[in-house]
Design a protein around this motif. Structure first.
Motif, PDB file in Angstrom:
ATOM      1  N   SER A  12       0.818  -1.209   0.000  1.00 45.24           N
ATOM      2  CA  SER A  12       0.000   0.000   0.000  1.00 45.24           C
ATOM      3  C   SER A  12       0.861   1.272   0.000  1.00 45.24           C
ATOM      4  O   SER A  12       0.358   2.364   0.235  1.00 45.24           O
ATOM      5  CB  SER A  12      -0.966  -0.010   1.188  1.00 45.24           C
ATOM      6  N   GLY A  13       2.156   1.121  -0.221  1.00 45.69           N
ATOM      7  CA  GLY A  13       3.008   2.297  -0.440  1.00 45.69           C
ATOM      8  C   GLY A  13       3.666   2.876   0.796  1.00 45.69           C
ATOM      9  O   GLY A  13       4.158   4.002   0.784  1.00 45.69           O
ATOM     10  N   THR A  14       3.701   2.117   1.879  1.00 47.73           N
ATOM     11  CA  THR A  14       4.341   2.609   3.099  1.00 47.73           C
ATOM     12  C   THR A  14       5.861   2.580   2.963  1.00 47.73           C
ATOM     13  O   THR A  14       6.416   1.671   2.348  1.00 47.73           O
ATOM     14  CB  THR A  14       3.911   1.743   4.298  1.00 47.73           C
ATOM     15  N   ALA A  15       6.536   3.566   3.555  1.00 49.03           N
ATOM     16  CA  ALA A  15       7.993   3.648   3.478  1.00 49.03           C
ATOM     17  C   ALA A  15       8.646   2.670   4.457  1.00 49.03           C
ATOM     18  O   ALA A  15       8.202   2.524   5.597  1.00 49.03           O
ATOM     19  CB  ALA A  15       8.436   5.069   3.806  1.00 49.03           C
ATOM     20  N   VAL A  16       9.694   1.991   3.961  1.00 55.24           N
ATOM     21  CA  VAL A  16      10.445   1.052   4.797  1.00 55.24           C
ATOM     22  C   VAL A  16      11.930   1.340   4.604  1.00 55.24           C
ATOM     23  O   VAL A  16      12.383   1.536   3.470  1.00 55.24           O
ATOM     24  CB  VAL A  16      10.157  -0.414   4.397  1.00 55.24           C
ATOM     25  N   LEU A  17      12.677   1.399   5.704  1.00 51.01           N
ATOM     26  CA  LEU A  17      14.127   1.556   5.620  1.00 51.01           C
ATOM     27  C   LEU A  17      14.787   0.378   6.322  1.00 51.01           C
ATOM     28  O   LEU A  17      14.517   0.109   7.492  1.00 51.01           O
ATOM     29  CB  LEU A  17      14.573   2.865   6.290  1.00 51.01           C
ATOM     30  N   GLY A  18      15.654  -0.334   5.598  1.00 53.89           N
ATOM     31  CA  GLY A  18      16.389  -1.458   6.185  1.00 53.89           C
ATOM     32  C   GLY A  18      17.878  -1.175   6.122  1.00 53.89           C
ATOM     33  O   GLY A  18      18.412  -0.842   5.072  1.00 53.89           O
ATOM     34  N   VAL A  19      18.556  -1.286   7.269  1.00 55.78           N
ATOM     35  CA  VAL A  19      19.982  -0.980   7.327  1.00 55.78           C
ATOM     36  C   VAL A  19      20.758  -2.254   7.651  1.00 55.78           C
ATOM     37  O   VAL A  19      20.434  -2.950   8.610  1.00 55.78           O
ATOM     38  CB  VAL A  19      20.267   0.103   8.391  1.00 55.78           C
ATOM     39  N   CYS A  20      21.771  -2.546   6.849  1.00 56.13           N
ATOM     40  CA  CYS A  20      22.710  -3.639   7.119  1.00 56.13           C
ATOM     41  C   CYS A  20      21.971  -4.990   7.205  1.00 56.13           C
ATOM     42  O   CYS A  20      21.511  -5.493   6.194  1.00 56.13           O
ATOM     43  CB  CYS A  20      23.508  -3.320   8.383  1.00 56.13           C
ATOM     44  N   GLY A  21      21.830  -5.570   8.414  1.00 59.62           N
ATOM     45  CA  GLY A  21      21.067  -6.801   8.535  1.00 59.62           C
ATOM     46  C   GLY A  21      19.648  -6.616   8.010  1.00 59.62           C
ATOM     47  O   GLY A  21      19.054  -7.529   7.430  1.00 59.62           O
ATOM     48  N   GLY A  22      19.103  -5.412   8.194  1.00 63.40           N
ATOM     49  CA  GLY A  22      17.768  -5.086   7.693  1.00 63.40           C
ATOM     50  C   GLY A  22      17.694  -5.212   6.181  1.00 63.40           C
ATOM     51  O   GLY A  22      16.681  -5.667   5.629  1.00 63.40           O
ATOM     52  N   LEU A  23      18.764  -4.825   5.489  1.00 67.13           N
ATOM     53  CA  LEU A  23      18.843  -4.988   4.035  1.00 67.13           C
ATOM     54  C   LEU A  23      18.720  -6.466   3.668  1.00 67.13           C
ATOM     55  O   LEU A  23      17.960  -6.843   2.764  1.00 67.13           O
ATOM     56  CB  LEU A  23      20.173  -4.412   3.525  1.00 67.13           C
ATOM     57  N   GLN A  24      19.458  -7.287   4.396  1.00 70.05           N
ATOM     58  CA  GLN A  24      19.477  -8.716   4.065  1.00 70.05           C
ATOM     59  C   GLN A  24      18.124  -9.374   4.351  1.00 70.05           C
ATOM     60  O   GLN A  24      17.666 -10.230   3.606  1.00 70.05           O
ATOM     61  CB  GLN A  24      20.620  -9.396   4.830  1.00 70.05           C
ATOM     62  N   VAL A  25      17.492  -8.930   5.453  1.00 65.00           N
ATOM     63  CA  VAL A  25      16.177  -9.476   5.827  1.00 65.00           C
ATOM     64  C   VAL A  25      15.116  -9.086   4.801  1.00 65.00           C
ATOM     65  O   VAL A  25      14.263  -9.896   4.425  1.00 65.00           O
ATOM     66  CB  VAL A  25      15.790  -8.965   7.238  1.00 65.00           C
ATOM     67  N   LEU A  26      15.172  -7.853   4.306  1.00 67.56           N
ATOM     68  CA  LEU A  26      14.170  -7.388   3.338  1.00 67.56           C
ATOM     69  C   LEU A  26      14.404  -7.966   1.948  1.00 67.56           C
ATOM     70  O   LEU A  26      13.507  -7.982   1.108  1.00 67.56           O
ATOM     71  CB  LEU A  26      14.188  -5.849   3.262  1.00 67.56           C
TER      72      LEU A  26
END
Lengths: 243, 453
Positions: A93-107
């Motif tokens: 639905s267009g919500t913003a998500v920011l993934g950093v480091c491990g977050g990048l890998q999880v996303l």
């Protein structure tokens, strides 16, 4: 999420997603920066901390933030976020998500941990991660390919090397440092999901990226904020540093 | 080659030692050849002697040239010449080893003081906490009865490979210098492996810190200390299985079976409760609950080595500072209190200490090798609680700190160094001492400066 711009009376809800699992590198700072930049503009902001002991991820938030963590914690974060699949619906639905480091890998679509095992990610960004020969540690500078952002600065500390697939584009081109470790690029973006290896935290060092994410959440361009000199000087200092 | 000699004490002592017992009346015996074993032993002894001589020479030369205390270089030279030196230097000592993320130096200082109630004690008091530092310290007092050695968390395994200390203190584990030390899980695993090599050591460990409990849980001889745990963000999940811990504020436990052990020593607001149930008031010159916990660890260590408890308690109560930590001193003409804070857990403790006064605050952050190059952790600290204080920031990462404080809405002034900060117009009106909170290398430099004054 809502299409109409939020009024000053509305509260922007910023979800700090499982910081007990993904929150190693001052990642909470990204939430503090977003909330404060909203308040300085007259918006109300609320940081919603969602621990892994929660039933599932609330879907009512306007921004979701995922930080860095260790291998085991990353896998635990994936299984938590699969429960209920709220993050997928929020992204759709267009919500913003920011993934950093491990977050990048999880996303991302898939990651391989240090022990050689493959794990499915959430698949919200077309990016795949494998372990590198050694950890990439140090100052990282990139030039962003998103409009209006310019140079991004941060600190990287990761073993993973990530490849951006056809359904995503990099966040930036590497000026110095390692970044994804492939094709001279760093991070990955699909729609309003932004992934990066930059911490510092990334939004503290890069206010233009913070304001881009906020404008997505608010649904309208934001008024400029007066720059404060320490931040200008910090960016100048950090973009000079190598290694 | 075989040789015979007449019966005589000299010959026996020289070649045979105690292993060659003779039937009475025998007037001669066969003396074993000066075989390879004996030769090697002699060589070993010579080598140890040479290593000690060269190490001391290096220490003295370094001191004379004004290159520092000479501790590490002397230890390094000696270790290079005799890699087994550490094991030899501790062979006739009872050794207490202290490790953990925070409080190592202060606790080591306290442990050494309590042991001095029972005999001579040597310690690596300057915080050189790897093998060369240990050797250097031990060389200074080879005949001491006790040693109190602070060891870097990741170097404990190297140490227990060489000898099993009498007592091993595990204080706490939290995020610290992630770009150098790595993540807590790997540090915990490394300590666990180190303990597996020291089954005969008495371990004294923090019952309130799940990471420490996980490291020590399988050891056969653990004494548990409880004094609370302020920083919880690295221990919300089980260190072993990753599940969310139940009741993290008290009797924490995990579905996998890891749980808070019943403490043998407890320190709370009322004082100290010893394993025999006796209660002692515990007021110290050093501030804060954290130092009461450190003192309890020191008392548990000295009790394990049969030091009289009353004498040990008196000694620990007399400790005023530890290598400059918590010391009131004069810098740039102004009275200051020096506080060391190098990671979120220790900043939390230090901000607790300054919360009950209105003194001017100087915050100093560097990011050298020994500090870690990454200062993202500044955002794990609740600087918001400094609202309303006069704050000056300096150090190599003053700007990172200033940005953090700006977002916390704590006004601050960036200065070029501590001297300038202490002369800033914003605090010269106040006649209160200033609180100077500095991270590792920043603190070390300030401490050296005040020693030269």
């Amino acid at each position: 999420m809502t299409e109409a711009p939020l009024t000053d009376e509305s509260t922007v809800r910023i979800a700090l997603v499982v910081p007990d699992l993904l929150g190693t590198y001052g990642d909470r700072g990204n939430a503090l920066v977003l909330a404060q930049r909203l308040r300085w503009r007259g918006y109300r902001a609320e940081i919603v901390t969602v621990l892994s002991s929660a039933e599932s991820l609330p879907e009512s938030c306007d921004i979701y933030l995922l930080g860095g963590g260790e291998d085991v914690a990353q896998q635990a974060a994936v299984s938590f976020l699969r429960r209920g699949n709220g993050l997928r619906r929020a992204v759709d639905s267009g919500t913003a998500v920011l993934g950093v480091c491990g977050g990048l890998q999880v996303l991302g679509t898939r990651f391989t941990t240090g022990d050689g095992k493959h794990h499915a990610g959430l698949g919200l960004v077309d990016i795949e991660t494998r372990p590198g020969a050694d950890r990439a540690i140090g100052e990282l500078g990139t030039r962003s390919e998103l409009p209006g952002i310019g140079v991004l600065t941060g600190f990287e500390n990761h073993l993973g090397r990530s490849e951006v697939g056809d359904d995503a584009r990099p966040l930036g081109r590497v000026l110095h440092g390692t970044g994804n470790g492939a094709d001279g690029v760093e991070g990955g973006v699909t729609g309003r999901v932004v992934c990066t290896y930059l911490h510092g935290p990334v939004l503290a060092r890069n206010p233009a990226l913070a304001d881009t994410v906020l404008s997505w959440a608010v649904g309208a361009p934001l008024d400029g904020l007066p720059d404060f000199p320490e931040l200008e000087r910090l960016r100048a200092e950090r973009t000079r540093v190598r290694g | 080659m075989t040789d015979t000699t007449r019966q005589g004490a000299r010959g026996g002592q020289h070649h045979g030692g105690e292993s060659c017992s003779r039937p009475s009346g025998q007037r001669w015996r066969i003396v074993p050849p000066r075989g390879p074993e004996t030769g090697r032993a002699t060589l070993h002894r010579l080598r140890t002697g040479l290593a000690l001589f060269a190490g001391r020479l290096a220490t003295n030369t370094s001191k004379r040239l004004g290159l520092g205390s000479g501790g590490i270089i002397g230890g390094r030279v000696a270790l290079a010449l005799q890699p087994e030196l550490l094991g030899e230097l501790v062979s006739d000592k009872r050794v207490v080893v202290i490790t953990g993320t925070n409080g190592k130096t202060t606790t080591t200082h306290m442990v050494a003081e309590t042991l001095r109630a029972a005999g001579e004690a040597v310690s690596n008091a300057t915080g050189a906490n790897m093998l060369d530092g240990h050797v250097a310290a031990l060389m200074t007092r080879p005949r001491a009865d006790f040693a109190a050695l602070e060891v870097d968390e990741l170097h404990l395994a190297q140490l227990t490979e060489r000898f099993q200390p009498a007592v091993l203190l595990l204080l706490n584990l939290s995020r610290d210098q992630l770009d150098r030390v790595g993540e807590i899980r790997s540090v915990e695993a490394s300590i666990r492996q180190a303990l597996a090599k020291a089954p005969r050591s008495r371990v004294i460990a923090n019952a309130d810190d799940p990471n420490i409990v996980s490291a020590a849980f399988d050891h056969p001889d653990v004494v548990w200390v409880s004094g609370g745990c302020r920083w919880k963000h690295d221990a919300l999940n089980c260190p072993r299985c990753g599940a969310f811990l139940e009741e993290v504020d008290g009797e924490w436990k995990c579905v996998c079976g890891l749980r808070r052990p019943r403490p043998d020593w407890t320190v709370d607001d009322t004082g100290l409760i010893a394993p025999d149930g006796s209660h002692e008031e515990l007021s110290l010159p050093l501030p804060g609950q954290i130092n009461r916990v450190n003192a309890t660890f020191a008392l548990a260590a000295s009790t394990a080595l049969d030091v009289a408890p009353r004498a040990a308690l008196e000694r620990v109560r007399a400790v005023q500072e530890a290598n400059g930590r918590y010391e009131h001193t004069v810098l740039a003409g102004r009275t200051v209190r020096l506080l060391l804070a190098k990671n979120p857990a220790s900043w939390l403790e230090m901000l607790d200490l300054v919360a009950d006064n209105t003194r001017p605050l100087v915050l100093v952050v560097n990011s050298r090798e020994a500090d870690g190059h990454d200062v993202s952790w500044l955002w794990d600290i609740d600087f918001e609680r400094l609202a309303g204080r006069t704050v000056l920031v300096t150090g190599e990462r003053a700007l990172d700190l200033a940005v953090r404080l700006r977002y916390a809405e704590v006004p601050c002034e960036v200065t070029s160094d501590v001297q300038q900060a202490l002369h800033s117009a914003s605090i010269t009106g106040s006649d209160q001492p200033a609180e100077v909170i500095a991270n590792y290398t920043a603190f070390r430099d300030l401490f050296a400066k005040r020693q030269r004054q």
